[in-house]
Enzyme design. Structure first.
Site, short mmCIF file in Angstrom:
data_model
loop_
_atom_site.label_atom_id
_atom_site.label_comp_id
_atom_site.label_asym_id
_atom_site.label_seq_id
_atom_site.Cartn_x
_atom_site.Cartn_y
_atom_site.Cartn_z
N ARG A 51 0.80 -1.76 -0.11
CA ARG A 51 -0.13 0.12 -0.13
C ARG A 51 0.44 0.84 0.01
NH1 ARG A 51 -3.19 -3.80 1.60
NH2 ARG A 51 -0.49 -4.02 2.83
N THR A 52 1.54 1.66 0.70
CA THR A 52 2.62 2.46 1.12
C THR A 52 2.65 2.64 -0.22
OG1 THR A 52 2.70 2.25 3.32
CG2 THR A 52 3.64 3.77 2.86
N LYS A 80 25.44 -2.55 -1.09
CA LYS A 80 27.34 -2.73 -0.78
C LYS A 80 27.80 -1.99 0.18
CE LYS A 80 27.07 -1.77 -5.83
NZ LYS A 80 27.53 -0.86 -6.97
N ARG A 101 11.36 4.40 3.44
CA ARG A 101 10.74 3.06 4.35
C ARG A 101 11.68 2.79 4.87
NH1 ARG A 101 5.60 -0.79 4.44
NH2 ARG A 101 5.14 1.25 5.02
N HIS A 129 4.50 5.87 11.91
CA HIS A 129 4.10 6.17 9.93
C HIS A 129 3.39 7.04 9.91
CE1 HIS A 129 3.37 4.29 6.35
NE2 HIS A 129 2.91 2.69 6.76
N1 CP Z 1 -0.31 -0.38 5.83
C1 CP Z 1 0.82 -0.40 5.15
O1 CP Z 1 2.13 0.32 5.56
O2 CP Z 1 0.95 -1.63 4.29
P1 CP Z 1 2.29 -1.61 3.73
O3 CP Z 1 2.94 -2.96 4.18
O4 CP Z 1 1.87 -2.66 2.34
O5 CP Z 1 2.63 -0.81 2.55
#
Ligand code: CP
Length: 304
Positions: A51-52, A80, A101, A129
């Site tokens: 999703r993100t 590396k 991320r 998040h």
């Molecule tokens: N909600 C969320 O962060 O989903 P993903 O891990 O799929 O990005």
């Protein structure tokens, strides 16, 4: 130049403005189709995501921009030994904004300190998040019409659940919000969160292991996955992973307008029989995630 590392980097007025922009994007999508023409988003994902990452990419594409990046550390020079700081500095030469991320808490902050372009924290380990929280807030606004006077149940892995931590921080700024924290003893919220964001701010909260017992008082139920990737010991994960499985039967005493949210991905914690129930809002949340990320990209790129 501004980055978004923590949800509290945004004032409540700025969050309101993002929500209003999000609502306008939903009402008038064509108005936004060229807002980011010529701009590039880099998605630097050192940890898996559906999703993100894809909603960030879809958001930039819908704004007329383009995207580049990597979806796993091993396909980048991190394999590396390159640092996130050097990677961010490098990507600053290729893109206008970064969504990152990383499995390590604080990595997007380190990147932001060296980056020449805005960095968005797209999830750092078990910490924060913030863009999921913006997603959750847009969903709450659309489902409930308000942020004040709500009783919010958060259920599952409250210890490692970064979406839970950011949501508590954000919602603790509104009036008359009560938190009901439902988890096994081993997965209760971290002490810093309990002390700094709940006790010190005189926020009303209860901690319980009993999901069904608290169901009638909830306006929102935020379910979370017990995250295998955060456990050091597989035996503990196996013992705790099915602590809560939401079913229609367990929701029979809920308010009729309960909103069930989940950041997803789901494993077992919400039975699929709930998906078509009007109280299920988690797939609406997925849509809202793309919308609010469009609003956020425009804000950080200072697009009019
Ligand atoms: N909600 C969320 O962060 O989903 P993903 O891990 O799929 O990005």
């Amino acid at each position: 130049m501004r980055s978004l590392i923590d949800i509290l980097d945004l004032t409540t007025a700025e969050i309101d403005e993002l929500i209003e922009t999000g609502l306008d994007i939903i009402a008038n999508p064509s108005k936004y189709a060229h807002k980011c023409d010529g701009k590039k988003l880099a998605t630097l994902f050192y940890e898996p995501s559906t999703r993100t990452r894809l909603s960030f990419e879809a958001a930039m594409l819908e704004l007329g921009g383009s995207v580049l990046g990597f979806s796993e550390a091993n396909s980048s020079s991190a394999a590396k030994g390159e640092s996130v700081a050097d990677t961010a500095r490098t990507v600053s030469c290729y893109a206008d904004i970064i969504a990152m991320r990383h499995p390590k808490e604080g990595a997007p902050l380190v990147a932001a300190r060296k980056s020449l372009i805005p960095v968005i924290n797209a999830g750092d380990g078990g910490h924060n998040h913030p863009t999921q929280t913006l997603t959750d807030l847009l969903t709450i606004k659309r489902e409930k019409g308000r942020f004040d006077n709500l009783t919010i149940g958060l259920c599952g892995d409250l210890k490692f659940g970064r979406t839970v931590h950011s949501l508590i921080c954000a919602m603790s700024r509104y009036e008359n919000v009560k938190f009901v924290l439902i988890s096994p003893k081993e997965l209760m919220i971290p002490e810093y969160l309990r002390q700094e964001y709940l006790i010190d701010k005189n926020i009303v909260f209860v901690e319980t292991t009993d999901l069904v017992g608290v169901m009638p008082e909830l306006d929102i139920l935020y379910m979370t996955r017990v995250q295998k990737e955060r456990f050091f010991n597989e035996a503990d994960y196996l013992r705790l992973k099915d602590s809560y499985i939401l079913t229609l039967d367990k929701m029979k005493d809920s308010k009729p307008d309960l909103a069930v949210l989940h950041p997803l991905p789901r494993v077992n914690e919400i039975a699929v029989e709930i998906d078509d129930d009007p109280r299920a809002c988690y797939f609406k949340q997925v849509f809202n995630g793309k919308i609010i990320r469009m609003a956020l990209i425009m804000k950080l790129l200072e697009v009019e």
